[in-house]
Design a protein around this motif. Structure first.
Motif, short mmCIF file in Angstrom:
data_model
loop_
_atom_site.label_atom_id
_atom_site.label_comp_id
_atom_site.label_asym_id
_atom_site.label_seq_id
_atom_site.Cartn_x
_atom_site.Cartn_y
_atom_site.Cartn_z
N VAL A 62 1.08 -1.19 0.15
CA VAL A 62 -0.13 0.12 0.15
C VAL A 62 0.85 0.90 -0.22
N VAL A 63 0.48 2.48 -0.76
CA VAL A 63 1.45 4.21 -0.52
C VAL A 63 0.02 4.53 -0.12
N ILE A 64 0.85 5.71 0.42
CA ILE A 64 0.05 7.35 0.69
C ILE A 64 -0.05 7.82 -1.16
N ILE A 65 -1.70 8.37 -1.33
CA ILE A 65 -1.13 9.29 -2.67
C ILE A 65 -1.53 10.45 -2.06
N GLY A 66 -2.02 10.85 -0.93
CA GLY A 66 -2.32 12.34 -0.58
C GLY A 66 -2.31 12.57 0.89
N ILE A 67 -1.80 13.65 0.89
CA ILE A 67 -2.38 14.30 2.29
C ILE A 67 -3.13 15.66 1.85
N GLU A 68 -3.83 15.69 2.94
CA GLU A 68 -4.82 16.35 3.55
C GLU A 68 -4.86 16.95 4.40
N PRO A 69 -4.74 18.62 5.16
CA PRO A 69 -3.96 19.11 6.03
C PRO A 69 -6.04 18.93 6.96
N VAL A 70 -5.57 18.68 8.13
CA VAL A 70 -7.22 18.92 8.54
C VAL A 70 -7.17 20.03 10.06
N GLY A 71 -7.47 21.06 10.30
CA GLY A 71 -7.53 21.86 10.63
C GLY A 71 -5.74 21.90 11.07
N ASN A 72 -5.77 22.68 11.78
CA ASN A 72 -3.92 22.98 12.27
C ASN A 72 -3.15 21.66 13.28
N TYR A 73 -4.27 20.57 13.27
CA TYR A 73 -3.85 19.46 14.53
C TYR A 73 -3.58 18.78 13.31
N ALA A 74 -4.27 18.05 12.44
CA ALA A 74 -3.74 16.72 12.01
C ALA A 74 -3.54 16.80 10.33
N VAL A 75 -3.56 15.63 10.15
CA VAL A 75 -4.15 15.39 8.50
C VAL A 75 -4.83 14.11 8.37
N LYS A 76 -5.43 13.99 7.07
CA LYS A 76 -6.06 12.73 6.64
C LYS A 76 -5.13 12.10 6.19
#
Length: 121
Positions: A62-76
């Motif tokens: 499995v590979v990571i294909i995206g990193i999306e910010p979630v506020g200023n406390y996390a990423v999806k």
């Protein structure tokens, strides 16, 4: 209560097979995408309590294909198997980094106990 480190850089490496996070105190944490996928904080993986956590095999490639910010406390993180429901907080990344060897070995043992493999299919 411990102070949460803040990331200064988040980089995908090795064509999405690894994620490296550099924190404001200089700590560099590197995780395989397989490790992050099987340790996802999502309800799909963790359930709704410690006794509901699922052991997921077949995620070696499995590979990571995206990193999306979630506020200023996390990423999806978005994985190529289309899993995208886990919200990875900075403190969760810290915990994963501190426990990475223990969690990885526990995962490998759980796969063996359930006769699952890291390979897909």
């Amino acid at each position: 209560m411990k102070d949460t480190r803040w990331p200064t850089q988040i980089n995908l490496q090795n064509a999405g097979h690894n994620l490296e996070i550099t924190f404001d105190d200089g700590l560099k944490a590197t995780f395989s995408s397989e490790f992050l996928r099987v340790m996802s904080p999502s309800a799909e993986v963790q359930g709704h309590g410690p006794d509901q956590r699922k052991v997921i095999g077949g995620k070696r490639q499995v590979v990571i294909i995206g990193i999306e910010p979630v506020g200023n406390y996390a990423v999806k993180l978005v994985f190529d198997d289309l899993h995208d429901t886990g919200i990875f907080t900075w403190s969760y990344f810290e915990d994963l980094n501190e426990q990475q060897e223990f969690l990885w070995n526990r995962y490998l043992n759980e796969l063996k106990e359930r006769r699952l493999t890291r390979e897909a299919g």
